[in-house]
Enzyme design. Structure first.
Site, PDB file in Angstrom:
ATOM      1  N   LYS A   1       0.826  -1.212   0.000  1.00  0.00           N
ATOM      2  CA  LYS A   1       0.000   0.000   0.000  1.00  0.00           C
ATOM      3  C   LYS A   1       0.860   1.262   0.000  1.00  0.00           C
ATOM      4  O   LYS A   1       2.050   1.218   0.303  1.00  0.00           O
ATOM      5  CB  LYS A   1      -0.936  -0.010   1.224  1.00  0.00           C
ATOM      6  CG  LYS A   1      -1.965  -1.147   1.174  1.00  0.00           C
ATOM      7  CD  LYS A   1      -2.898  -1.021  -0.003  1.00  0.00           C
ATOM      8  CE  LYS A   1      -4.100  -1.949   0.050  1.00  0.00           C
ATOM      9  NZ  LYS A   1      -3.814  -3.351  -0.250  1.00  0.00           N
TER      10      LYS A   1
HETATM   11  C1  LIG Z   1     -10.074  -2.647  -1.339  1.00  0.00           C
HETATM   12  C2  LIG Z   1      -9.429  -3.423  -0.228  1.00  0.00           C
HETATM   13  N1  LIG Z   1     -10.148  -3.702   0.867  1.00  0.00           N
HETATM   14  C3  LIG Z   1      -9.609  -4.368   1.905  1.00  0.00           C
HETATM   15  C4  LIG Z   1      -8.302  -4.786   1.898  1.00  0.00           C
HETATM   16  C5  LIG Z   1      -7.780  -5.576   3.046  1.00  0.00           C
HETATM   17  O1  LIG Z   1      -6.645  -5.037   3.618  1.00  0.00           O
HETATM   18  P1  LIG Z   1      -5.496  -5.983   4.286  1.00  0.00           P
HETATM   19  O2  LIG Z   1      -4.790  -6.670   3.158  1.00  0.00           O
HETATM   20  O3  LIG Z   1      -4.643  -4.999   5.000  1.00  0.00           O
HETATM   21  O4  LIG Z   1      -6.176  -6.918   5.205  1.00  0.00           O
HETATM   22  C6  LIG Z   1      -7.507  -4.482   0.795  1.00  0.00           C
HETATM   23  C7  LIG Z   1      -6.073  -4.834   0.781  1.00  0.00           C
HETATM   24  O5  LIG Z   1      -5.491  -5.526   0.083  1.00  0.00           O
HETATM   25  C8  LIG Z   1      -8.083  -3.805  -0.315  1.00  0.00           C
HETATM   26  O6  LIG Z   1      -7.363  -3.527  -1.403  1.00  0.00           O
END
Ligand SMILES: Cc1ncc(COP(=O)(O)O)c(C=O)c1O
Length: 340
Positions: free
Chosen positions: A163
């Site tokens: 990210k």
């Molecule tokens: C649109 C979206 N929602 C939720 C997430 C979930 O985040 P994490 O990977 O930190 O659990 C991501 C991450 O990849 C995402 O791109």
């Protein structure tokens, strides 16, 4: 980082508090609550807003699966509204059409780093008495009008390794609501406000101080990194031909987590990705199928028709845009794509 290791406070401690404070400062939200991931952040944010069995949450089918899984974890039902073809984000008119008496919340996803149409979505939510929960996982630093993403209700950022601001794994909830913030903090740490006093059933969704220290350093570089992403995206959009370049809608800033083109109908995406790969250009497909195409989601929603998502999912391709991409790389990318 060494300071954190020497302090003996490796779990949630002062660095986590400092990262939370930094998020409240730059977004303008009253509260920020760090979590172990974006996924656990979404789960907590939904629960802290009182969402559970019997409720429907309207979201985009064109997203990473965690957006939808988080709704399922609470026992609520995801309902999909199709996306706008130009922006890849949820279409507010489709969203309004999907509202039923069971709808409790709407979860717009700011895909690739471009904010959804928050004026329109907020006014629909207000009219129907719905909670707004932004999935801002990909949109740290983005703005809509004069407001930061993360201030339209409850929001969740992901701090996952790829990210724009990252801690390796991690997430951040932002909200102006004292009640939502309090409940999210309780649920994050075993339902425990005072040591070994459990007010409710809770999780361990905490972020560590080691990771927070990385996040603080990353936040310090966010503006410069976003400037580089923006300038890379502008170069690509000015020079690419034969493909559809991304549209930035008026009145918002896109933070270019991904720079995503659409290939013309009939072009074989795998072949294109392979040829670009041979030219040393890494590409990605976010996402090859809408969430409505997976069995565990269909078990809840049944078969639904989302033609725009299907069409877009079949033709998107993301090109390198990150801050380490240099002018010479951009020239190579443009030359390779334009000669496809
Ligand atoms: C649109 C979206 N929602 C939720 C997430 C979930 O985040 P994490 O990977 O930190 O659990 C991501 C991450 O990849 C995402 O791109």
């Amino acid at each position: 980082m060494i300071d954190v290791l020497e302090s003996g406070m490796l779990a949630q401690g002062p660095r986590v508090a400092a990262l939370e404070e930094a998020f409240t400062r730059f977004t303008g939200a009253r509260h920020a609550i760090a979590t172990s991931s974006g996924t656990t952040g979404l789960h907590l944010a939904l629960l802290a807003n009182g969402i559970g069995p019997g409720d429907e949450v309207i979201t985009s089918p064109f997203t990473f699966i965690a957006s939808v899984n988080a709704i399922l974890f609470t026992g609520a039902t995801p309902v999909f509204a199709d996306i706008e073809e130009a922006s890849f984000n949820i279409d507010p008119e489709q969203l309004e059409a999907a509202i039923t008496p069971r709808t409790k919340a709407v979860m717009p996803v700011h895909l690739y780093g471009q904010p959804c149409d928050m004026d329109h979505i907020s006014s629909i939510a207000k009219r129907h008495g719905l909670i707004v929960l932004e999935d801002a996982a990909q949109a740290v630093g983005a703005t809509y009008g004069d407001r930061h993403i993360g201030t339209f209700g409850t929001a969740v950022f992901s701090l996952y390794a790829t990210k724009n601001v990252m801690t390796g794994e991690g997430g951040m909830i932002t909200t102006d609501s004292d009640e939502v913030a309090d409940l999210a903090r309780l649920l994050r740490n075993h339902g425990m406000r005072n040591r070994y006093e459990y007010e409710m059933l809770g999780f361990n969704f905490r972020l560590t101080d080691v990771m927070a220290a990385i996040g603080i350093a990353q936040l310090g570089r966010m503006d410069e990194a976003t400037r580089r992403r923006t300038s890379n995206a502008a170069y690509l959009s000015a020079h690419l031909s034969g493909v559809v370049t991304p549209v930035v809608k008026e009145g918002r800033t896109h933070v270019w987590h991904q720079y995503t083109i659409r290939l013309p109908h009939g072009v074989d995406r795998n072949e294109v990705a392979h040829r670009l790969g041979q030219a040393g250009i890494g590409t990605g497909v976010f996402y090859p199928r809408g969430a409505h195409r997976f069995p565990h989601i269909q078990a809840e929603t049944g078969e639904v028709s989302l033609p725009v998502t299907d069409r877009v999912a079949a033709s998107v391709l993301s090109l390198p845009v990150h801050p380490l991409v240099e002018r010479a790389d951009l020239e190579r990318i443009v030359a390779a794509v334009n000669s496809l």
